[in-house]
Structure formats: C-alpha cells, structure tokens
Design a protein around this motif. Structure first.
Motif, PDB file in Angstrom:
ATOM      1  N   PHE A  96      -0.508  -9.063  -2.883  1.00  0.00           N
ATOM      2  CA  PHE A  96      -0.788  -8.844  -1.468  1.00  0.00           C
ATOM      3  C   PHE A  96      -1.358  -7.455  -1.214  1.00  0.00           C
ATOM      4  O   PHE A  96      -2.193  -7.278  -0.315  1.00  0.00           O
ATOM      5  CB  PHE A  96       0.486  -9.068  -0.645  1.00  0.00           C
ATOM      6  CG  PHE A  96       0.813 -10.523  -0.447  1.00  0.00           C
ATOM      7  CD1 PHE A  96       0.131 -11.278   0.489  1.00  0.00           C
ATOM      8  CD2 PHE A  96       1.786 -11.137  -1.207  1.00  0.00           C
ATOM      9  CE1 PHE A  96       0.424 -12.620   0.671  1.00  0.00           C
ATOM     10  CE2 PHE A  96       2.086 -12.479  -1.038  1.00  0.00           C
ATOM     11  CZ  PHE A  96       1.407 -13.221  -0.092  1.00  0.00           C
ATOM     12  N   LEU A  97      -0.930  -6.449  -1.996  1.00  0.00           N
ATOM     13  CA  LEU A  97      -1.533  -5.122  -1.857  1.00  0.00           C
ATOM     14  C   LEU A  97      -2.985  -5.141  -2.335  1.00  0.00           C
ATOM     15  O   LEU A  97      -3.834  -4.430  -1.783  1.00  0.00           O
ATOM     16  CB  LEU A  97      -0.720  -4.095  -2.654  1.00  0.00           C
ATOM     17  CG  LEU A  97      -1.093  -2.623  -2.443  1.00  0.00           C
ATOM     18  CD1 LEU A  97      -0.976  -2.244  -0.977  1.00  0.00           C
ATOM     19  CD2 LEU A  97      -0.199  -1.716  -3.290  1.00  0.00           C
ATOM     20  N   THR A  98      -3.276  -5.976  -3.332  1.00  0.00           N
ATOM     21  CA  THR A  98      -4.663  -6.130  -3.783  1.00  0.00           C
ATOM     22  C   THR A  98      -5.526  -6.728  -2.683  1.00  0.00           C
ATOM     23  O   THR A  98      -6.654  -6.268  -2.441  1.00  0.00           O
ATOM     24  CB  THR A  98      -4.705  -7.028  -5.038  1.00  0.00           C
ATOM     25  OG1 THR A  98      -3.973  -6.401  -6.092  1.00  0.00           O
ATOM     26  CG2 THR A  98      -6.142  -7.250  -5.482  1.00  0.00           C
ATOM     27  N   PHE A  99      -5.020  -7.758  -2.002  1.00  0.00           N
ATOM     28  CA  PHE A  99      -5.773  -8.348  -0.890  1.00  0.00           C
ATOM     29  C   PHE A  99      -5.990  -7.322   0.230  1.00  0.00           C
ATOM     30  O   PHE A  99      -7.046  -7.303   0.869  1.00  0.00           O
ATOM     31  CB  PHE A  99      -5.042  -9.565  -0.337  1.00  0.00           C
ATOM     32  CG  PHE A  99      -5.099 -10.752  -1.256  1.00  0.00           C
ATOM     33  CD1 PHE A  99      -6.215 -10.996  -2.030  1.00  0.00           C
ATOM     34  CD2 PHE A  99      -4.032 -11.636  -1.346  1.00  0.00           C
ATOM     35  CE1 PHE A  99      -6.280 -12.091  -2.879  1.00  0.00           C
ATOM     36  CE2 PHE A  99      -4.078 -12.735  -2.196  1.00  0.00           C
ATOM     37  CZ  PHE A  99      -5.202 -12.962  -2.958  1.00  0.00           C
ATOM     38  N   PHE A 100      -4.990  -6.469   0.464  1.00  0.00           N
ATOM     39  CA  PHE A 100      -5.117  -5.435   1.493  1.00  0.00           C
ATOM     40  C   PHE A 100      -6.206  -4.432   1.131  1.00  0.00           C
ATOM     41  O   PHE A 100      -7.034  -4.058   1.980  1.00  0.00           O
ATOM     42  CB  PHE A 100      -3.769  -4.730   1.665  1.00  0.00           C
ATOM     43  CG  PHE A 100      -3.817  -3.534   2.577  1.00  0.00           C
ATOM     44  CD1 PHE A 100      -3.877  -3.686   3.947  1.00  0.00           C
ATOM     45  CD2 PHE A 100      -3.798  -2.247   2.056  1.00  0.00           C
ATOM     46  CE1 PHE A 100      -3.919  -2.587   4.792  1.00  0.00           C
ATOM     47  CE2 PHE A 100      -3.837  -1.142   2.882  1.00  0.00           C
ATOM     48  CZ  PHE A 100      -3.903  -1.309   4.253  1.00  0.00           C
ATOM     49  N   ILE A 101      -6.220  -4.003  -0.126  1.00  0.00           N
ATOM     50  CA  ILE A 101      -7.205  -3.010  -0.564  1.00  0.00           C
ATOM     51  C   ILE A 101      -8.600  -3.623  -0.641  1.00  0.00           C
ATOM     52  O   ILE A 101      -9.597  -2.981  -0.283  1.00  0.00           O
ATOM     53  CB  ILE A 101      -6.785  -2.419  -1.924  1.00  0.00           C
ATOM     54  CG1 ILE A 101      -5.488  -1.601  -1.770  1.00  0.00           C
ATOM     55  CG2 ILE A 101      -7.889  -1.551  -2.518  1.00  0.00           C
ATOM     56  CD1 ILE A 101      -4.911  -1.120  -3.083  1.00  0.00           C
ATOM     57  N   MET A 102      -8.682  -4.872  -1.089  1.00  0.00           N
ATOM     58  CA  MET A 102      -9.977  -5.520  -1.286  1.00  0.00           C
ATOM     59  C   MET A 102     -10.519  -6.165  -0.015  1.00  0.00           C
ATOM     60  O   MET A 102     -11.589  -6.789  -0.053  1.00  0.00           O
ATOM     61  CB  MET A 102      -9.858  -6.579  -2.378  1.00  0.00           C
ATOM     62  CG  MET A 102      -9.469  -6.056  -3.740  1.00  0.00           C
ATOM     63  SD  MET A 102     -10.711  -4.964  -4.445  1.00  0.00           S
ATOM     64  CE  MET A 102     -12.091  -6.085  -4.619  1.00  0.00           C
ATOM     65  N   ALA A 103      -9.808  -6.043   1.101  1.00  0.00           N
ATOM     66  CA  ALA A 103     -10.235  -6.708   2.340  1.00  0.00           C
ATOM     67  C   ALA A 103     -11.653  -6.337   2.763  1.00  0.00           C
ATOM     68  O   ALA A 103     -12.444  -7.222   3.126  1.00  0.00           O
ATOM     69  CB  ALA A 103      -9.237  -6.401   3.462  1.00  0.00           C
ATOM     70  N   PRO A 104     -12.051  -5.054   2.751  1.00  0.00           N
ATOM     71  CA  PRO A 104     -13.444  -4.746   3.132  1.00  0.00           C
ATOM     72  C   PRO A 104     -14.474  -5.414   2.226  1.00  0.00           C
ATOM     73  O   PRO A 104     -15.505  -5.893   2.701  1.00  0.00           O
ATOM     74  CB  PRO A 104     -13.513  -3.214   3.021  1.00  0.00           C
ATOM     75  CG  PRO A 104     -12.092  -2.761   3.176  1.00  0.00           C
ATOM     76  CD  PRO A 104     -11.267  -3.818   2.528  1.00  0.00           C
ATOM     77  N   VAL A 105     -14.198  -5.448   0.921  1.00  0.00           N
ATOM     78  CA  VAL A 105     -15.129  -6.080  -0.018  1.00  0.00           C
ATOM     79  C   VAL A 105     -15.187  -7.584   0.226  1.00  0.00           C
ATOM     80  O   VAL A 105     -16.262  -8.194   0.231  1.00  0.00           O
ATOM     81  CB  VAL A 105     -14.716  -5.781  -1.470  1.00  0.00           C
ATOM     82  CG1 VAL A 105     -15.661  -6.467  -2.456  1.00  0.00           C
ATOM     83  CG2 VAL A 105     -14.695  -4.278  -1.724  1.00  0.00           C
ATOM     84  N   THR A 242      -4.626   4.812  -0.974  1.00  0.00           N
ATOM     85  CA  THR A 242      -5.567   5.938  -0.758  1.00  0.00           C
ATOM     86  C   THR A 242      -6.348   6.256  -2.022  1.00  0.00           C
ATOM     87  O   THR A 242      -7.430   6.863  -1.934  1.00  0.00           O
ATOM     88  CB  THR A 242      -4.803   7.189  -0.301  1.00  0.00           C
ATOM     89  OG1 THR A 242      -3.745   7.481  -1.233  1.00  0.00           O
ATOM     90  CG2 THR A 242      -4.213   6.972   1.086  1.00  0.00           C
ATOM     91  N   SER A 243      -5.835   5.893  -3.188  1.00  0.00           N
ATOM     92  CA  SER A 243      -6.594   6.137  -4.411  1.00  0.00           C
ATOM     93  C   SER A 243      -7.882   5.309  -4.458  1.00  0.00           C
ATOM     94  O   SER A 243      -8.799   5.613  -5.220  1.00  0.00           O
ATOM     95  CB  SER A 243      -5.734   5.815  -5.647  1.00  0.00           C
ATOM     96  OG  SER A 243      -5.440   4.428  -5.730  1.00  0.00           O
ATOM     97  N   TYR A 244      -7.947   4.251  -3.642  1.00  0.00           N
ATOM     98  CA  TYR A 244      -9.165   3.441  -3.510  1.00  0.00           C
ATOM     99  C   TYR A 244      -9.962   3.794  -2.259  1.00  0.00           C
ATOM    100  O   TYR A 244     -10.923   3.101  -1.926  1.00  0.00           O
ATOM    101  CB  TYR A 244      -8.810   1.960  -3.477  1.00  0.00           C
ATOM    102  CG  TYR A 244      -8.386   1.420  -4.813  1.00  0.00           C
ATOM    103  CD1 TYR A 244      -9.310   1.039  -5.769  1.00  0.00           C
ATOM    104  CD2 TYR A 244      -7.036   1.288  -5.130  1.00  0.00           C
ATOM    105  CE1 TYR A 244      -8.911   0.525  -7.008  1.00  0.00           C
ATOM    106  CE2 TYR A 244      -6.629   0.791  -6.364  1.00  0.00           C
ATOM    107  CZ  TYR A 244      -7.575   0.421  -7.285  1.00  0.00           C
ATOM    108  OH  TYR A 244      -7.180  -0.065  -8.503  1.00  0.00           O
ATOM    109  N   GLY A 245      -9.534   4.842  -1.557  1.00  0.00           N
ATOM    110  CA  GLY A 245     -10.251   5.255  -0.373  1.00  0.00           C
ATOM    111  C   GLY A 245      -9.864   4.527   0.887  1.00  0.00           C
ATOM    112  O   GLY A 245     -10.518   4.680   1.917  1.00  0.00           O
ATOM    113  N   VAL A 246      -8.794   3.715   0.841  1.00  0.00           N
ATOM    114  CA  VAL A 246      -8.339   2.981   2.024  1.00  0.00           C
ATOM    115  C   VAL A 246      -7.634   3.949   2.965  1.00  0.00           C
ATOM    116  O   VAL A 246      -6.729   4.682   2.560  1.00  0.00           O
ATOM    117  CB  VAL A 246      -7.396   1.844   1.649  1.00  0.00           C
ATOM    118  CG1 VAL A 246      -6.894   1.122   2.889  1.00  0.00           C
ATOM    119  CG2 VAL A 246      -8.102   0.859   0.713  1.00  0.00           C
ATOM    120  N   GLY A 247      -8.046   3.973   4.209  1.00  0.00           N
ATOM    121  CA  GLY A 247      -7.420   4.832   5.215  1.00  0.00           C
ATOM    122  C   GLY A 247      -7.895   6.258   5.194  1.00  0.00           C
ATOM    123  O   GLY A 247      -7.337   7.116   5.876  1.00  0.00           O
ATOM    124  N   THR A 248      -8.948   6.551   4.384  1.00  0.00           N
ATOM    125  CA  THR A 248      -9.468   7.918   4.338  1.00  0.00           C
ATOM    126  C   THR A 248     -10.841   7.976   4.975  1.00  0.00           C
ATOM    127  O   THR A 248     -11.492   6.961   5.188  1.00  0.00           O
ATOM    128  CB  THR A 248      -9.562   8.402   2.883  1.00  0.00           C
ATOM    129  OG1 THR A 248     -10.405   7.517   2.132  1.00  0.00           O
ATOM    130  CG2 THR A 248      -8.187   8.450   2.250  1.00  0.00           C
TER     131      THR A 248
END
Length: 248
Positions: A96-105, A242-248
């Motif tokens: 589920f964290l992967t889906f959250f991070i990959m949502a923009p893609v 944040t290591s993937y740039g999410v929320g920055t």
C-alpha cells in the motif's frame, strides 16, 4: 500446464477453422498506412493474459517495493523482533505504501496510455509505449548514473550521454541495484540507535556480573519504548516516502 496448452491449441485452431469455412479469422495482424501493425482483439487479450503473470515481478522490481520491504526487514531485525510484524504484515504495508508513492506515475499512465487506448485513440503497441515513458522516467530518477553505465558496458552498449537513451533492459537492472544500495544505506542509519542500546545494556550487565543473562532480553523493551516514543513508524514511513520526492 496441460490445461494451458489445450487452451492455446484451441485459440490457434479456432481461427484456422473459421478461415477454412470462409468466415472472418479472429487472429489477424493488420498493417496500417504508417507502417505500424494492428493486432486483433484475440491477440491483444492473449498478450494481456500472458502479461498478467509478470505483474508480481513488475511490482517488485520496477516500483518502490524493493526499497521499502528491505528497509522494513532491516528495521525488524534491528529492533530484535524476529516474527513481529509478520511477513504478511510487512508485505501489506509495503504494497500500500508502494501504491501511495507510485500514485503520480500510475495517474500519468492512466491519462496518457490506458484512457486513450480505451477510447480507441491509440492501439495496443502505442499504448504500451506511452505507458513505458513515465515508468522509465521514475526509474531513471532513482537510478545512479554509475549503475546505468556499468550495465550498459556489460551489455556491450555505448555509454549514452542522456540516461533516457538507455533501453529498458539496461534501466531495470540498474534501477534494482540502486534501490538495493539506497535501502541498505537507510537500513544502516536505522540500525545505529538500536545498536547503541544493545551495547549500553551489554556493558551494564557485564559490569554487574550478570553475564549469564542475555542482553537481548533486557534491551528489547528499551528499544520498543524508544521506537514508540519517537513515533518511529511515522518517521520510517515518512523517510521512505520523501526519499522518492513525495511531499517535497
């Protein structure tokens, strides 16, 4: 496996029988005016069903899944909990964290590839090429140039000036290597505070002459208390995002 072979034989035999009877063949390849090829719906469905078997590998190796699961596994080992949280819980959190991070893609793929394909604005090949672009961009953004150049040299390719020029056969292994390196770096930083607690507890027990008592039994409650007091789960999840740039 036997049933799959029978199904493939039926799919191949049915169009031949229809063609012999003068009916329209279900398996056809049409050449467009621009030179591209358009596959029939039967071939597209067959290709889609075949691609479904690769979805686990795609999720694990072409998204943020690898980094997250490695970091969570190292965190569990650092705390000293062998089976808590369980593997099922860790995989669920990671998924589920992967889906959250990959949502923009995923949203970009949906807007530029899936929806135009469903609207018959793109054929299957064009939709696949459009879907690869944002996914490749995500992987290149997280991949070190040194890893890309290394795998390009292994493949016998010339070192490209722009990372976008590398094929997916080079980008994917380079991305996996970079993800593993980053995951181990984050895991190392997580391990240090728990290691300090273990050293302090072991030193105190040795000074008290209680060498027969396992330091892990004493240090585990302190590590759990420290992790809860600093709101460790939020810190870990936030760091990974944040290591993937999410929320920055």
């Amino acid at each position: 496996m036997f049933r799959l072979c029978i199904l493939l034989l039926l799919l191949l035999a049915s169009p031949m029988a229809l063609a012999d009877n003068g009916m329209l063949s279900a398996v056809t390849v049409t050449t467009n005016a621009d030179g591209s090829q358009q596959y029939s719906v039967t071939l597209q469905v067959l290709a889609l069903m075949t691609a479904l078997s690769f979805i686990p590998a795609i999720i694990i190796m072409m998204t943020s899944f690898t980094r997250i699961i490695v970091v969570l596994a190292i965190l569990r080992q650092a705390i000293g909990l062998q089976q808590t949280p369980s593997n099922q819980v860790l995989i669920g959190i990671t998924l589920f964290l992967t889906f959250f991070i990959m949502a923009p893609v995923l949203n970009t793929i949906n807007d530029e590839a899936i929806q135009p394909y469903l609207a018959e604005e793109l054929n299957a090949v064009q939709a696949l090429e459009a879907a690869i672009v944002p996914l490749k961009g995500f992987m290149l953004h997280q991949t070190r140039v040194r890893d890309l150049d290394t795998f390009a040299q292994i493949a016998g390719l010339e070192v490209a000036v722009e990372p976008q020029d590398y094929p997916m056969t080079v980008v994917i292994p380079a991305f996996i290597t970079s993800e593993l390196k980053t995951a181990f770096q984050i895991g190392f930083m997580l391990f240090i505070p728990f290691l300090i607690i273990d050293l302090v507890v072991a030193s105190v027990l040795m000074a008290m002459g209680m060498m027969m008592l396992s330091p892990m039994i004493i240090s585990l409650p302190f590590k759990l208390m420290m992790f809860v007091l600093v709101d460790g789960w939020i810190l870990v999840m936030g760091t990974l995002a944040t290591s993937y740039g999410v929320g920055t």
